[in-house]
Write an enzyme that holds these catalytic residues in place. Structure first.
Site, short mmCIF file in Angstrom:
data_model
loop_
_atom_site.label_atom_id
_atom_site.label_comp_id
_atom_site.label_asym_id
_atom_site.label_seq_id
_atom_site.Cartn_x
_atom_site.Cartn_y
_atom_site.Cartn_z
N LYS A 89 -2.32 18.02 -4.05
CA LYS A 89 -1.89 16.41 -3.65
C LYS A 89 -1.82 14.87 -4.40
O LYS A 89 -2.60 15.21 -5.13
CB LYS A 89 -3.56 16.07 -2.67
CG LYS A 89 -3.78 14.72 -1.68
CD LYS A 89 -4.25 14.37 -1.65
CE LYS A 89 -4.76 12.58 -0.58
NZ LYS A 89 -6.34 13.31 0.36
N LYS A 111 20.56 -8.89 7.66
CA LYS A 111 21.42 -8.97 8.43
C LYS A 111 22.73 -9.78 7.71
O LYS A 111 23.92 -9.02 7.97
CB LYS A 111 21.60 -10.50 9.92
CG LYS A 111 20.51 -9.74 10.31
CD LYS A 111 20.28 -10.58 11.74
CE LYS A 111 19.18 -9.58 12.67
NZ LYS A 111 19.46 -10.60 14.41
N HIS A 169 -5.16 9.38 -6.94
CA HIS A 169 -4.68 8.69 -6.28
C HIS A 169 -4.29 8.09 -7.64
O HIS A 169 -5.04 7.67 -8.82
CB HIS A 169 -5.82 8.23 -5.21
CG HIS A 169 -5.84 9.51 -4.02
ND1 HIS A 169 -7.03 10.43 -4.95
CD2 HIS A 169 -5.55 9.17 -3.55
CE1 HIS A 169 -7.23 10.85 -3.53
NE2 HIS A 169 -6.46 11.05 -2.77
N SER A 196 7.88 -4.88 15.25
CA SER A 196 9.29 -4.45 15.88
C SER A 196 8.32 -3.15 16.58
O SER A 196 7.94 -2.52 16.40
CB SER A 196 10.68 -3.48 14.73
OG SER A 196 11.62 -3.71 15.40
N ASP A 208 23.90 -8.40 18.76
CA ASP A 208 23.37 -8.99 18.96
C ASP A 208 24.07 -10.66 19.15
O ASP A 208 23.57 -10.81 20.67
CB ASP A 208 22.53 -10.03 17.49
CG ASP A 208 21.48 -9.85 16.58
OD1 ASP A 208 20.67 -8.55 17.61
OD2 ASP A 208 21.28 -9.86 15.65
N SER A 262 11.05 -1.84 17.74
CA SER A 262 12.35 -0.74 18.07
C SER A 262 12.45 0.93 17.73
O SER A 262 12.49 1.69 18.75
CB SER A 262 13.13 -1.06 17.02
OG SER A 262 14.26 -2.39 17.08
#
Length: 516
Positions: free
Chosen positions: A154, A298, A127, A249, A336, A251
């Site tokens: 792992k 965006k 780890h 979100s 949008d 989505s």
């Protein structure tokens, strides 16, 4: 023909008592876990001779026994010899898997000698709680773990950027032995969700939020029900939402439910992205087939596309990227604009008689915010014949957008006193009022009396302070959820080439919004 490797869903159990951990095993079984991890280091009291039989006898699922020391991120601070003795006892008592840290493996190997049951597999783990090393260092670590005598490798790192995760996917891709490769932290979430696609041996989930054994761990319920990880395979196409933040979100819930409804082999995940260009350059294979784009990317994302739809180009912002199947080019769209404007028009039609054409014609339309969503709303309103005003904290940005549309600019501080006419329309596209800052609003309540309809692009919570106060002032209110579902349906069609299953998407939206 070789069968595809299965990725198991493992529930990490972090109970404070043996009895509670036994109960949690039953819950994990009911939730559909394939394996459970018993984190012995989380037990407040633990007597190996008495407690291991209680945990292992009659267990409903295969178990990984982990007794993580403090120096490897666990809670155990006791004697190392006693810790390794307990793990060896668990092996002899029938544990299916034992997790041993790479640093401890030489001593544990000597303890096992030839006394290792065939049924028990040793997971050798490493780890890194600070970073994700370079690809070369990870390959060297991978080889070191194999040479230590591991049955299962792992490697767990900390993702400082979402591009770090790609290095772990490459480890899984080259591995010829069962391998677990995961990244902690919010940037690393996709390592847990896309693990089945890249052939990981297992991925971890918690029984409930707040019961995680590692940072960034999703719940087992979400992994199965929201993301459908049990159905993800090598051929599954990957979609997702690019943004910062993205944890709020809805989505993924909406799109994954829609994919399942129409039988589309896809998974939709959150992409916490700091730099869009870097992200798209790294995740550039045909497996990554489409993206939604949200705040604050965006406008930047538009510059990363090979081609841009004329509407999106005129707006200057996109919220959708589709990877074209025949040549892999990135095509940008803006859903949008139509999603929001159509929702506002329908709201207006409910309060005035229709005379044909858009009910926005000739109306005063005030947009707060000059980012990607603000541009979409302003452009759409202008296209429908409205007189557009842009209010923004940064006046220069407001003026730049207003000038490009033939509109007028305001600073956000001027908004409360702005009242050229009554019955205006207000569209908020800033993040003011978004969870967790739900007390924020872009405008004083008294000023809302000048508006006949108020729209808020924020949809977490569903009814923001802005919408609540607007409704109290007598305005029609339109939630950002209506814009969200409409633009999502258009995105779905762009992603898949299929008609969106509207009912399923609306039902899923309603079910995931009920707590807001």
């Amino acid at each position: 023909m070789a069968t595809e490797k299965r990725c198991y869903l493992c529930a990490a159990l972090v109970a404070p008592s043996v009895q509670e951990m036994r109960e949690q095993m039953k819950v994990a079984y009911a939730q559909g876990a394939d394996i459970v991890e018993l984190r012995l280091d989380h037990l407040s009291q633990f007597e190996p001779a008495a407690d291991l039989p209680l945990l292992l006898n009659g267990r409903p699922l295969p178990v990984i026994v982990t007794y993580r020391p403090f120096w490897e991120g666990g809670k155990y601070k006791g004697d190392e010899a006693s810790r390794l003795d307990a793990l060896h006892s668990a092996m002899l008592l029938g544990a299916d898997f034992i997790d041993i840290e790479l640093k401890a493996m030489p001593v544990f190997s000597a303890k096992m000698q030839d006394n290792k049951p065939n049924y028990c597999k040793v997971i050798v783990s490493n780890h890194n709680f600070e970073t994700t090393p370079s690809a070369d260092i990870l390959v060297s670590l991978f080889k070191e773990i194999i040479s230590s005598g591991a049955d299962i490798v792992k490697i767990v790192t900390t993702a400082e950027s979402i591009t770090d995760v790609w290095k772990l996917f490459q480890i899984l891709a080259i591995s010829q032995v069962p391998t677990i490769a995961l990244a902690m932290g919010e940037h690393g979430l996709i390592s847990r969700l896309l693990c089945p696609k890249y052939g990981g041996f297992l991925t971890f989930g918690s029984l409930a939020s707040g019961k995680e054994s590692a940072s960034g761990q999703p719940t087992l319920s979400d992994m199965r029900n929201a993301y459908g990880l049990q159905h993800v395979n090598k051929q599954t196409k990957v979609y997702g939402i690019i943004g910062k933040p993205v944890g709020h979100s809805k989505s993924p819930f909406i799109h994954n439910a829609a994919f399942r409804k129409v039988g589309h082999d896809g998974i939709y995940v959150p992409f916490l992205v700091d730099n869009v260009k870097d992200f798209l350059n790294v995740y550039n294979t045909s497996d990554f087939a489409g993206f939604s784009v949200t705040i604050p990317h965006k406008e930047t994302a538009l510059e990363c596309c090979d081609e841009v739809d004329p509407l999106a180009k005129a707006i200057g912002a996109i919220n959708t990227i589709v990877k074209r199947r025949n040549d892999g080019k990135l095509i940008g769209y803006n859903t949008d604009c139509e999603g929001a404007i159509s929702a506002i028009e329908d709201g207006l039609r409910g309060m005035i008689s229709s005379t044909g054409g858009s009910p926005l014609m000739g109306r005063y339309f005030v947009v707060t915010g000059a980012g990607g969503a603000g541009k979409a709303l302003a452009y759409g309103a202008k296209d429908r014949g409205a007189k557009v005003f842009i209010a923004n904290r940064n006046y220069d940005r407001a003026k730049s957008l207003a000038d490009s549309l033939g509109g007028e600019a305001l600073s956000l501080d001027q908004l409360n006193a702005f009242c050229p006419v009554n019955g205006m329309i207000l569209a908020n596209t800033t993040s003011l009022g978004m969870h967790p800052n739900i007390s924020e609003t872009p405008i004083a309540k008294d000023a809302l009396r000048n508006y006949s309809l108020v729209f808020d692009a924020v949809y977490t919570p569903r009814y923001t302070r802005l919408l609540r106060e607007a409704e109290e002032c007598g305005a029609i209110v339109v939630s950002g959820l209506e814009m969200f579902i409409r633009q999502a349906m258009m995105q779905f069609s762009l992603f898949t080439g299929l008609n969106a299953p509207e009912q399923v998407m609306r039902e899923k939206m309603a079910s995931t919004s009920s707590y807001l």
